[in-house]
Design a protein around this motif. Sequence first.
Motif: not given
Length: 269
Positions: A129-154
């Motif tokens: 009925d509804l699809v919300f797409y949260f659109q962000v630049p890749v650089n912003v998303a990567v910074e968020r992930i790396l700041s809150g994650r010890a390491k990336l998975k394979y």
Amino acid sequence: MLVPHSYRGKLIVVEGIDGSGKSTQIDLLYKWLKAQGKSVHFTEWNSSPLVKSTTRFGKKEKIFTPTTFSLIQATDFADRWENYLLPLLKAGVIVLADRYAFTAFARDVARGVSRSWVRNLYAFAPQPDLVFYFQVPVNVAVERILSGRAKLKYYEAGMDLGLSDNKVTSFRLFQQRIVNEYDAMIEEFGFTVIDGTLPVEMQQNLVRKTVRKLLRGWEGLPTPEKLAQRAREAYKARQSEVTHEEPVGAGVVMDEAAVITSTAHEEAA
């Protein structure tokens, strides 16, 4: 296009790349709907117990190809859909999904799987009925992930694709491929685009405004609390009616008394 569903419940989905903030938003939406007295169920991607051990083993041993990875994820989704989501939607529950078939459409194609093949694989899944797409630049998303994650998975970093020997670089390249697929689906599947760089409160206000519009005049499955409240209100209304009613049989007693009095006067005469 996926086929629109005709179930009593409502299906609301959030999509976006890792670090887009979608999980925060759907959690806030879930709590808000619960506070509104709605029957709500939350589900997330890759959470079926049917293939959990297989998925864990395949990732650990790094034996998934793009096609086998796509098939195992589709199996996970199909199991959750058939045994959990479909019955709830038929019953009139609001189902909130953190990722839906669109995640496969984006990730699998980003891994090189045929776009039409993946869409056919999920042909049984109806349009939400509804699809919300949260659109962000890749650089912003990567910074968020790396700041809150010890390491990336394979597989998360797309290392299976050979994009780069560096996990962070591979992750950026892989996520950009996914973004490209998501952006191409906006019009095709009628996504409601939310700017994921806005403050959390502002994003949530936009989400709630859209959901209010969807649920206006809609009555789903009542919660136990709401059923109890309705029962109490019905009982009070009935008690009020009984209080204001004329006592049962009062008119009959008065009529009988009049007849007896009249008869007694006639006999006395």
